[in-house]
Design a protein around this motif. Structure first.
Motif, PDB file in Angstrom:
ATOM      1  N   ALA A 154     -82.810 -65.585  49.653  1.00 10.53           N
ATOM      2  CA  ALA A 154     -82.801 -64.801  50.443  1.00 10.53           C
ATOM      3  C   ALA A 154     -81.399 -64.005  50.681  1.00 10.53           C
ATOM      4  N   GLU A 155     -80.214 -64.672  51.412  1.00  7.55           N
ATOM      5  CA  GLU A 155     -78.983 -65.266  51.917  1.00  7.55           C
ATOM      6  C   GLU A 155     -78.208 -64.476  50.320  1.00  7.55           C
ATOM      7  N   GLN A 156     -78.375 -65.561  49.315  1.00  9.07           N
ATOM      8  CA  GLN A 156     -77.779 -65.393  48.187  1.00  9.07           C
ATOM      9  C   GLN A 156     -78.331 -63.530  47.502  1.00  9.07           C
ATOM     10  N   ARG A 157     -79.143 -63.204  48.282  1.00 14.67           N
ATOM     11  CA  ARG A 157     -79.463 -61.842  47.362  1.00 14.67           C
ATOM     12  C   ARG A 157     -78.797 -60.744  48.478  1.00 14.67           C
ATOM     13  N   ASN A 158     -79.132 -61.057  49.290  1.00 12.55           N
ATOM     14  CA  ASN A 158     -77.917 -60.204  50.061  1.00 12.55           C
ATOM     15  C   ASN A 158     -76.481 -59.975  49.363  1.00 12.55           C
ATOM     16  N   VAL A 159     -76.267 -61.321  49.001  1.00  9.23           N
ATOM     17  CA  VAL A 159     -75.119 -60.828  48.733  1.00  9.23           C
ATOM     18  C   VAL A 159     -74.245 -60.823  47.002  1.00  9.23           C
ATOM     19  N   SER A 160     -75.246 -60.652  46.833  1.00  5.68           N
ATOM     20  CA  SER A 160     -75.160 -60.118  44.998  1.00  5.68           C
ATOM     21  C   SER A 160     -75.553 -58.710  45.482  1.00  5.68           C
ATOM     22  N   TYR A 161     -76.456 -57.922  46.314  1.00  2.00           N
ATOM     23  CA  TYR A 161     -76.267 -56.902  46.373  1.00  2.00           C
ATOM     24  C   TYR A 161     -75.469 -56.182  47.297  1.00  2.00           C
ATOM     25  N   ALA A 162     -74.495 -56.672  48.115  1.00  2.00           N
ATOM     26  CA  ALA A 162     -73.503 -56.276  48.525  1.00  2.00           C
ATOM     27  C   ALA A 162     -72.266 -56.349  47.615  1.00  2.00           C
ATOM     28  N   THR A 163     -71.850 -57.329  47.259  1.00  2.00           N
ATOM     29  CA  THR A 163     -70.664 -57.866  45.563  1.00  2.00           C
ATOM     30  C   THR A 163     -71.286 -56.368  44.497  1.00  2.00           C
TER      31      THR A 163
END
Length: 434
Positions: free
Chosen positions: A204-213
């Motif tokens: 879930a954290e990686q998905r959030n980072v991916s979305y923001a980037t």
């Protein structure tokens, strides 16, 4: 009946006889009475006979009438049975006859550009190829890279940049008669339809980072690149070696097309400036915008670090978007000065490595694409027939044609030999007889 009627008047009672002797008038009257009675009796007998005759006639006529009515009823019954038989025959014929085919429903009309589409083939509409880059649009390159990475069947439509989606955008796709526009929506819907989610293994954290980037890349860094392109349209043609004659499918010389491109782009510059200002990036100076771009590249470089891809050994959606955007910088011709490209080459070498890995993984036919400007280099093409094959086929054909003639010659030689043998034997026999 006549005898019975005649005997009735002859019967007299003693009282009647006595009355006739005492009073002659009365006697005469009494005598007249029997005569009248006899006449009445005769009339009654006649009426009785007539009634009997009528009754007998009725009895005689009754069977004929009954017979006639019976005949009529039988005829009616026969006619009814015949009618029932005909009805049954019609029902049987209707049952035996093949059911009439219902009229086919009208063919469904699709409001798409590719009318003769094949089922489950994705038709991609994007910009034309360039000698240095498969697409000048990072959004178009993003969709095609994703399609190749997940292995879906697609075909580029060579529309010479004439079509746009209903939203006025490129890229867009057509799938089974339906249009899907916007790169993010295209990937989202195709991922759900074909179960091709590149981010399924992320936390879930990686998905959030991916979305923001991805938001930073598409809503900030891309606009910095667009600012440079809008300000220097001539460098766009030179930096990517754009062949407008091929890209637009026109016969006019490139010099004329380039001239009109600069004028058109110059006019759009004012509209583009408004868009850039509305976005927020256009209100800054060129130096400030360049600094924004360098900061974005630095963040991406630190995120990637020394990993092959942003989240490990396998590419995700973030890798696809980063490759599509960074390629616009990396593959710009070195003949054109662009500080942001130079900064990435010198300060962010791991981003250059990332672009190269994604290129090798998703575009093994990169050189063929850029050399031939082929939109569908990924689709296998039928192999042309070689001359050797044709010559071999012709040789085999000639051998086949010569075969029967050779057999005929051999048969004739054998026949000649047998004739010679027979003639020599005959000559020997003649000499012996002598």
């Amino acid at each position: 009946m006549a005898s019975e009627v005649a005997q009735i008047p002859s019967e007299e009672t003693p009282a009647a006889v006595a009355a006739s002797t005492e009073n002659p008038t009365a006697a005469a009257a009494e005598q007249e009475k029997p005569a009248a009675a006899e006449e009445n009796a005769q009339a009654a007998a006649t009426n009785k006979e007539d009634a009997a005759a009528n009754k007998q006639q009725e009895n005689e006529n009754a069977p004929a009438a009954n017979k006639e009515e019976g005949g009529k009823s039988q005829e009616n019954a026969t006619a009814g049975a015949a009618a029932d038989g005909e009805a049954k025959k019609d029902d049987a014929a209707a049952a035996a006859a093949p059911a009439k085919a219902e009229p086919a429903p009208p063919a469904q009309k699709f409001n798409v550009h590719k009318a003769n589409f094949e089922k489950d083939i994705i038709y991609l509409y994007q910009f034309s190829r360039t000698p240095l880059l498969p697409s000048l649009s990072p959004y178009c390159l993003k969709v095609e890279t994703w399609l190749r990475l997940v292995g879906l069947k697609y075909e580029n439509v060579d529309h010479k940049m004439r079509f746009r989606s209903k939203k006025g955008q490129l890229p867009f796709i057509e799938l089974n008669g339906e249009e899907i526009a916007d790169s993010a929506i295209i990937i989202k819907e195709l991922s759900a339809k074909y179960e091709k989610n590149l981010d399924s293994g992320l936390t879930a954290e990686q998905r959030n980072v991916s979305y923001a980037t991805i938001a930073m890349l598409e809503n900030h860094l891309i606009w910095i690149i667009f600012y440079w392109r809008a300000k220097y349209p001539d460098n766009v043609l030179k930096g990517y070696k754009v062949n407008l004659q091929h890209a637009l499918g026109l016969r006019l010389p490139n010099s004329i097309l380039n001239f009109f491109f600069k004028i058109t782009f110059g006019r759009k510059w004012f509209q583009g400036t408004k868009k850039l200002k509305a976005h927020g990036i256009g209100v800054h100076s060129a130096e400030e915008i360049e600094e924004f771009g360098k900061n974005d590249l630095k963040v991406l470089s630190e995120m990637l670090d020394c990993k092959p891809f942003f989240f490990g050994d396998e590419p995700t959606t973030l890798d696809v978007v980063a490759f599509a955007v960074l390629s616009q910088l990396h593959y710009l011709s070195k003949d054109i000065a662009y500080p942001l490209r130079d900064y990435m080459t010198e300060k962010c070498p791991n981003l250059i490595g990332h672009v190269s890995r994604m290129k090798d993984k998703c575009f093994p036919d990169w050189d063929e694409i850029c050399t031939k400007l082929d939109l569908n280099a990924h689709i296998p093409k039928p192999e042309p027939e070689t001359k050797e094959g044709k010559e071999g086929g012709e040789q085999e054909k000639s051998n086949e044609q010569e075969g029967p003639d050779g057999d005929k010659i051999e048969k004739e030689l054998e026949k000649d030999k047998s004739n010679e043998k027979e003639s020599t034997e005959e000559n020997k026999e003649k000499e012996e007889t002598k």
